[in-house]
Write an enzyme that holds these catalytic residues in place. Sequence first.
Site: not given
Length: 365
Positions: A12, A228, A231
């Site tokens: 991404d 984080y 995902k």
Amino acid sequence: MVRTTLSVLKADVGSLAGHNVVHPLQIKAAQDSLKDAKESGLISDFYVTNCGDDLELIITHKKGEDNSEIHNMAWDTFKKAAKVAEELGLYAAGQDLLCEAFSGNLKGLGPGYAEIEFEERKSEPVVIFMADKTEPGAFNLPLYKVFADPFSTAGLVIDPTMHDGFRFEVLDVLEGTSFELNTPEESYDLLALIGTTGRYILKKISKKDGTVASRVSITRLCLIAGRYVGKDDPVAIVRAQHGLPAVGEILEPFAFPHLVAGWMRGSHYGPLMPVAQRNARCTRFDGPPRLIALGFQIKNGKLTGPSDLFDDPAFDMTRAKACEVADYMRRHGPFMPERLGPEEMEYTTMPQVLEKLKARGKKEE
Ligand code: F6R
Ligand code: MG
Ligand code: MG
């Protein structure tokens, strides 16, 4: 015999409308980059697509798995697409490129990948799964069914070349230990592990003679970055037919939209919805998590295809069920089991909230 490596690499590197879709100019930048690599003779063939905000590079070559030239070229390609994202002001430009410089192998750098080197059979059908807004453990349940559940894969019972079962390699992503387990003999041990989808990830499935049938990408971005960063939006390669599961057996388990971790802020359980590539755009509550499946044939390293396998009314009921389950799960709001459990939340805001409240905590008598 022709030895070919199929590499599916994804990252991404920024997207249009928040974390929604890769921009066509990013696809174009990646295609141009891979075209150069093909003309230079580094790779045999390629196909570029996206699943939601993840740019997917499907590449064939003769350099084997974990090859630094191939990974370096993929890294450069992701960089070029990230540059487009920066120029257009797309969202989260360069998100998964966690390091400044490439260092020999994509492992641990952010992008995810699955690769299989194999001797091409006379006809080599493969299915490539690509998911958005979920994690690699999302493949545990369906791949178990593809390779070990006779109620799903008929060939396990009635094809003599599959009757022996398969060998599963499972990685404990927290300890970094891997285990090999055989089915049907050790099915229950295998299920005991892979039912914990955030920790024990199915990484590789082979026939017992060593023929590799499937690979799953297994980066855990949050563990790499120590915080984080989204995902991991996994990919998986599954070789099909002739002693391996038929394409229809490979797709069958996905008719059940099982709950996977991911969705909004990577912190919720939602149904995995199989969709046509054009519908791989997470919308409602940044989801529900999407899965696409592209089928190819490979001959002398040339990719023929794809066939967009979930672009089919046969999966309409699955999608309707996924929407119904999404509704049901959302009604829980911030409560478990819609929200992930505390172990998974460790990588998000939970430690900060607990830290803030620490001074106010009173010991109960
Ligand atoms: C999940 C995902 C999104 C984002 C959410 C918040 O994998 O990508 O659900 O987590 O849109 O994004 P930020 O923090 O970038 O505003
Ligand atoms: Mg994103
Ligand atoms: Mg994504």
